[in-house]
Design a protein around this motif. Structure first.
Motif, PDB file in Angstrom:
ATOM      1  N   ASP A 118       0.598  -1.382  -0.045  1.00  0.00           N
ATOM      2  CA  ASP A 118       0.018  -0.155   0.002  1.00  0.00           C
ATOM      3  C   ASP A 118       0.885   1.129   0.038  1.00  0.00           C
ATOM      4  O   ASP A 118       0.479   2.134  -0.529  1.00  0.00           O
ATOM      5  N   ASP A 119       1.879   1.350   0.648  1.00  0.00           N
ATOM      6  CA  ASP A 119       2.853   2.445   0.590  1.00  0.00           C
ATOM      7  C   ASP A 119       3.920   2.345  -0.329  1.00  0.00           C
ATOM      8  O   ASP A 119       5.026   3.087  -0.150  1.00  0.00           O
ATOM      9  N   TRP A 120       4.022   1.213  -1.175  1.00  0.00           N
ATOM     10  CA  TRP A 120       5.321   1.106  -2.170  1.00  0.00           C
ATOM     11  C   TRP A 120       5.043   2.060  -3.244  1.00  0.00           C
ATOM     12  O   TRP A 120       3.790   2.296  -3.687  1.00  0.00           O
ATOM     13  N   GLU A 121       6.248   2.657  -3.509  1.00  0.00           N
ATOM     14  CA  GLU A 121       6.179   3.468  -4.737  1.00  0.00           C
ATOM     15  C   GLU A 121       7.509   3.520  -5.151  1.00  0.00           C
ATOM     16  O   GLU A 121       8.463   3.472  -4.728  1.00  0.00           O
ATOM     17  N   ALA A 122       7.405   2.980  -6.570  1.00  0.00           N
ATOM     18  CA  ALA A 122       8.567   2.628  -7.405  1.00  0.00           C
ATOM     19  C   ALA A 122       9.561   3.731  -7.451  1.00  0.00           C
ATOM     20  O   ALA A 122       9.174   4.874  -7.604  1.00  0.00           O
ATOM     21  N   PRO A 123      10.628   3.479  -6.931  1.00  0.00           N
ATOM     22  CA  PRO A 123      11.663   4.596  -7.022  1.00  0.00           C
ATOM     23  C   PRO A 123      12.140   5.235  -8.371  1.00  0.00           C
ATOM     24  O   PRO A 123      12.803   6.151  -8.492  1.00  0.00           O
ATOM     25  N   PHE A 124      12.143   4.376  -9.338  1.00  0.00           N
ATOM     26  CA  PHE A 124      12.433   4.642 -10.676  1.00  0.00           C
ATOM     27  C   PHE A 124      11.588   3.709 -11.562  1.00  0.00           C
ATOM     28  O   PHE A 124      11.034   2.984 -11.312  1.00  0.00           O
ATOM     29  N   SER A 125      11.516   4.633 -13.046  1.00  0.00           N
ATOM     30  CA  SER A 125      10.906   3.814 -13.847  1.00  0.00           C
ATOM     31  C   SER A 125      11.613   3.544 -15.303  1.00  0.00           C
ATOM     32  O   SER A 125      12.857   3.762 -15.290  1.00  0.00           O
TER      33      SER A 125
END
Length: 216
Positions: A118-125
Motif C-alpha cells: 500500500d505504501d510502495w512507490e517505485a523509486p524509478f521507472s
C-alpha cells in the motif's frame, strides 16, 4: 595466326567514341560518386572491344557487373539493418532486465524496512527511449569500418550472451522481402552475365583472322 585486331577507329562509323552509341548514364543516388566511371573504364579496357557491336555487348557486360555490385550493396544494407535491429532489441531487453532486477532489490529493501504494497512507490521507472539509444549506438558501432571499434562492439555483443555468427545467420533466415528480392535479382543477373559473356566471346572468336604471309 591471331584473331586479335586493333580497335577500329570510331570515326569510320561517324562516331567520336563507341560509347556514344548508348545514352549517357545518369547518376543514381546511393552510388559512390565517380566510382562507376573508373569501374567502366577498367572493365572496358579488359574486354577490349574492337567493333561497334562488340562495344555494345561489352557495355552490357559492364552494366550487368555494376548492377550485381549495387544489388549486393543493397542486400548487405538490408542485412545490416536486420542485424542492427536485433542488436538494438537485445540491448533494450538487457536494460529492461537490469531495471527489473534493481526494482526487485528496491522492493525487498522496502519490505525489510516494514513497508507494504500500500505504501510502495517505485523509486524509478524504465526509460525505454534511453535503452533504445544505447542499442542503436551499439548497432552503429557493430557495422563500423574501423576495425578496433568493430571488434569492441562484437566483444560487447558477445558479453551479452549473443553469438555474432548467430545474429548473421538469423538475419539471413528471417531476411525481409526486400533482401530476398535482391537475392533473386543477383541470381538473375549472374545468369544474364554468363549469357552475355558467351555472346561476347563468340563475337571475338568470329573476328577476321590476321595471317602472316609465309614466303616459300
Amino acid at each position: 595466326m591471331s584473331n586479335e585486331l586493333a580497335p577500329s577507329d570510331p570515326a569510320r562509323f561517324g562516331l567520336t567514341t563507341f560509347s556514344s552509341l548508348l545514352p549517357v548514364r545518369e547518376h543514381i543516388v546511393g552510388e559512390d560518386p565517380g566510382s562507376f566511371q573508373g569501374f567502366h573504364d577498367g572493365i572496358m579496357q579488359s574486354l577490349a572491344p574492337v567493333t561497334p557491336y562488340e562495344s555494345v555487348i561489352a557495355e552490357n557486360l559492364v552494366a550487368i557487373e555494376w548492377e550485381l555490385i549495387q544489388h549486393r550493396r543493397m542486400r548487405d544494407a538490408g542485412l545490416r539493418k536486420i542485424i542492427g535491429d536485433a542488436i538494438c532489441d537485445a540491448v533494450v531487453k538487457k536494460e529492461k532486465a537490469a531495471h527489473d532486477d534493481a526494482l526487485d532489490e528496491a522492493w525487498d529493501s522496502h519490505v525489510e524496512s516494514g513497508g507494504t504494497e500500500d505504501d510502495w512507490e517505485a523509486p524509478f521507472s524504465f526509460d525505454r527511449d534511453d535503452a533504445a539509444v544505447k542499442g542503436r549506438d551499439l548497432a552503429t558501432r557493430a557495422i563500423s569500418r574501423e576495425d578496433v571499434e568493430f571488434a569492441a562492439a562484437c566483444d560487447e555483443i558477445d558479453a551479452m550472451g549473443i553469438e555474432v555468427v548467430e545474429l548473421m545467420g538469423e538475419a539471413y533466415r528471417s531476411s525481409s522481402v526486400t533482401v530476398r528480392k535482391h537475392e533473386e535479382k543477383l541470381q538473375e543477373l549472374e545468369r544474364r552475365r554468363r549469357e552475355v559473356k558467351r555472346d561476347f566471346d563468340a563475337l571475338q572468336k568470329a573476328r577476321p583472322v590476321e595471317a602472316e604471309v609465309i614466303e616459300l
